[in-house]
Design an enzyme around this catalytic site. Structure first.
Site, PDB file in Angstrom:
ATOM      1  N   HIS A 151       0.811  -1.216   0.000  1.00 28.92           N
ATOM      2  CA  HIS A 151       0.000   0.000   0.000  1.00 28.92           C
ATOM      3  C   HIS A 151       0.845   1.266   0.000  1.00 28.92           C
ATOM      4  O   HIS A 151       0.371   2.340  -0.394  1.00 28.92           O
ATOM      5  CB  HIS A 151      -0.925   0.003   1.223  1.00 28.92           C
ATOM      6  CG  HIS A 151      -2.269   0.617   0.958  1.00 28.92           C
ATOM      7  ND1 HIS A 151      -2.418   1.814   0.280  1.00 28.92           N
ATOM      8  CD2 HIS A 151      -3.527   0.216   1.267  1.00 28.92           C
ATOM      9  CE1 HIS A 151      -3.702   2.124   0.200  1.00 28.92           C
ATOM     10  NE2 HIS A 151      -4.398   1.171   0.784  1.00 28.92           N
ATOM     11  N   SER A 152       2.092   1.199   0.431  1.00 30.40           N
ATOM     12  CA  SER A 152       2.947   2.390   0.395  1.00 30.40           C
ATOM     13  C   SER A 152       3.257   2.808  -1.040  1.00 30.40           C
ATOM     14  O   SER A 152       3.571   3.966  -1.300  1.00 30.40           O
ATOM     15  CB  SER A 152       4.256   2.124   1.142  1.00 30.40           C
ATOM     16  OG  SER A 152       5.027   1.136   0.483  1.00 30.40           O
TER      17      SER A 152
END
Length: 500
Positions: free
Chosen positions: A158-159
């Site tokens: 998700h980063s």
């Protein structure tokens, strides 16, 4: 040789550590990793794509190389420079590490291929990625299931990206199934062009009453924002959701095996309820979610006190980009200007109460959802939470910022998102797409609810902890049955209104 593998083999100025990469004597150059991205530790976006054709591995690899691995975020890793700043650093990409063709138990596949796919995807929730390589991969399962001839599972940290960025990427990779030379038709642009809380000033001819209502809307905006900000800080400090079957049983830092189950819902049924109730599609889906969770809660808990206050809140992710961002980004990629696309995470969030109760009229769930969503649209909560996350990180540092973020997630119950996908049948690297199911592995939550539209259907995906939800398929049934009940009530109401 593929495009991704043909990139210049520049020596990377990092050395691998167990917790990522660190700079050596040479300088690490790249964009700093944003505070929002650093808060999303151990969170992965997972997209399950069903195809109507067997897997063509050479075509799929070539497509990934030319359409995905060419973009800078997907050929970058995180590395710490000499000043201790975490940055995105460009590296080379070898597709052998990013395209996985696992060998599954042939007996298990023959007995129940759907279960074999589900078990394999669940196994990915406990497998971390190698931080010395870009944080994404594809897993190709080349055997038929009840809905597809083959399956691809895309996993992205998700980063690296949020859901809207990945939707933009996949839309740019896809082609119309009716004409392979054309990109897919884009979803219609929303009628709203400004912020959801914006209230255009009425013309002078509208009169004093209209002007007074416009001024009053800003008074409500200020009041609702004040209340929402107070609830935000209270949630971080002490305000917890009621313990229910949906509450996580884990502790901070624990990783639980997640299971993803998904099912197709009829988009026309959702639109039928929307039209009858004069609300938005999102209102209907929030209402269906509340009704389905209520159904499951009262069945499993044995609780007969239908009038008691049960606090169950969802963290609803909201895209902070302009409403035309997906269209504009896909057009930039198609015109060869992919480097101008703003990837990464550009989302805020709101605390959205889910109404857990038993109603004789199923449409009350939709009414409650509409009132709640309308109330949230008259607030700056989403802008405040985005800024607050950045400020917390900068003031208190990454560890303290992450601890505050974890506390907020632990004190709520679930996450909820709804995304609009392709409106026509598409193919991905020559593979006709049957369905798209997207969700997120969130360690702090026992259940995550995602809706993803595709053509005339909505794919509901639930990511649940295995231990508290051994009957997750029953919960999936609750959602589909609830939509049918709500649709039936809306049809009856519509006929009644016509008679009047």
């Amino acid at each position: 040789m593929e495009a991704a593998d043909a990139m210049p083999k520049q020596p990377l100025s990092v050395r691998t550590k167990t917790n990522g990469a660190m700079a050596d004597d040479r300088e690490v150059v790249g964009e700093p990793v944003s505070p929002s991205a650093r808060l999303l530790e151990d969170m992965y976006i997972v997209i399950i794509i069903g195809f109507a054709a067997p897997m063509n591995l050479p075509a799929f690899r070539a497509g990934v190389a030319s359409r995905i691995a060419c973009h800078l975020p997907f050929r970058s890793i995180q590395a710490t420079d000499k000043k201790g700043i975490l940055r995105w650093v460009e590296t080379t990409v070898s597709l052998d590490y990013h395209i996985v063709c696992p060998t599954l138990d042939a007996v298990a596949v023959a007995i129940d291929p759907d279960q074999a796919v589900e078990d394999y995807v669940a196994s990915l929730s406990t497998q971390s990625m190698d931080n010395s390589r870009p944080l994404w991969d594809f897993h190709l399962l080349d055997f038929p299931t009840s809905e597809a001839t083959s399956t691809a599972v895309m996993r992205v940290h998700h980063s690296l990206s949020d859901g809207v960025s990945l939707l933009t990427l996949l839309m740019s990779c896809a082609r119309s199934a009716a004409d392979h030379m054309k990109p897919p038709a884009m979803p219609p642009l929303p009628k709203r062009t400004g912020a959801i809380y914006a209230r255009p000033r009425p013309p002078a001819s509208a009169g004093a009453l209209a002007f007074a209502r416009w001024v009053w809307s800003f008074v409500l905006l200020a009041w609702h924002t004040t209340v929402d900000v107070a609830v935000f800080f209270a949630t971080i400090l002490f305000l917890k959701d009621t313990r229910t079957p949906f509450t996580t049983t884990g502790h901070h830092g624990e990783l639980h095996r997640k299971r993803i189950v998904h099912r197709s819902l009829n988009l026309e049924d959702v639109k039928s309820v929307k039209q009858t109730m004069n609300c938005a599609v999102n209102d209907v889906l929030v209402g269906v979610t509340s009704a389905a969770l209520s159904r499951y809660y009262y069945r499993k808990s044995g609780d007969n006190e239908t009038g008691k206050d049960i606090r169950v809140r969802s963290i609803l992710l909201v895209n902070l980009r302009p409403s035309t961002s997906v269209h504009a980004s896909v057009n930039m990629i198609e015109s060869g200007k992919g480097s101008d696309v703003k990837w990464g995470n550009q989302v805020g969030f709101i605390f959205l109460p889910l109404h857990i109760a038993m109603h004789s009229d199923p449409l009350d769930y939709v009414r409650k959802a509409k009132n709640t969503c309308d109330r949230k649209k008259s607030s700056l909560e989403v802008a405040f939470t985005h800024v607050a996350a950045e400020v917390f990180f900068k003031l208190f540092g990454p560890k303290a910022g992450a601890a505050i973020f974890d506390r907020m997630v632990y004190h709520t119950t679930t996450s909820l998102s709804n995304m609009i996908g392709p409106v026509e049948q598409v193919e991905l690297f020559g593979h006709p797409v049957v369905f798209v199911a997207s969700t997120t592995f969130v360690p702090q939550e026992a259940i995550v609810v995602n809706y993803q539209s595709y053509v005339n259907s909505v794919r509901l995906a639930l990511a649940v902890d295995e231990a508290p939800f051994p009957d997750c398929h029953e919960l999936l049934d609750d959602f589909s049955e609830t939509l049918n009940i709500i649709k039936g009530a809306a049809v009856s109401l519509g006929k009644h209104n016509q008679k009047e």
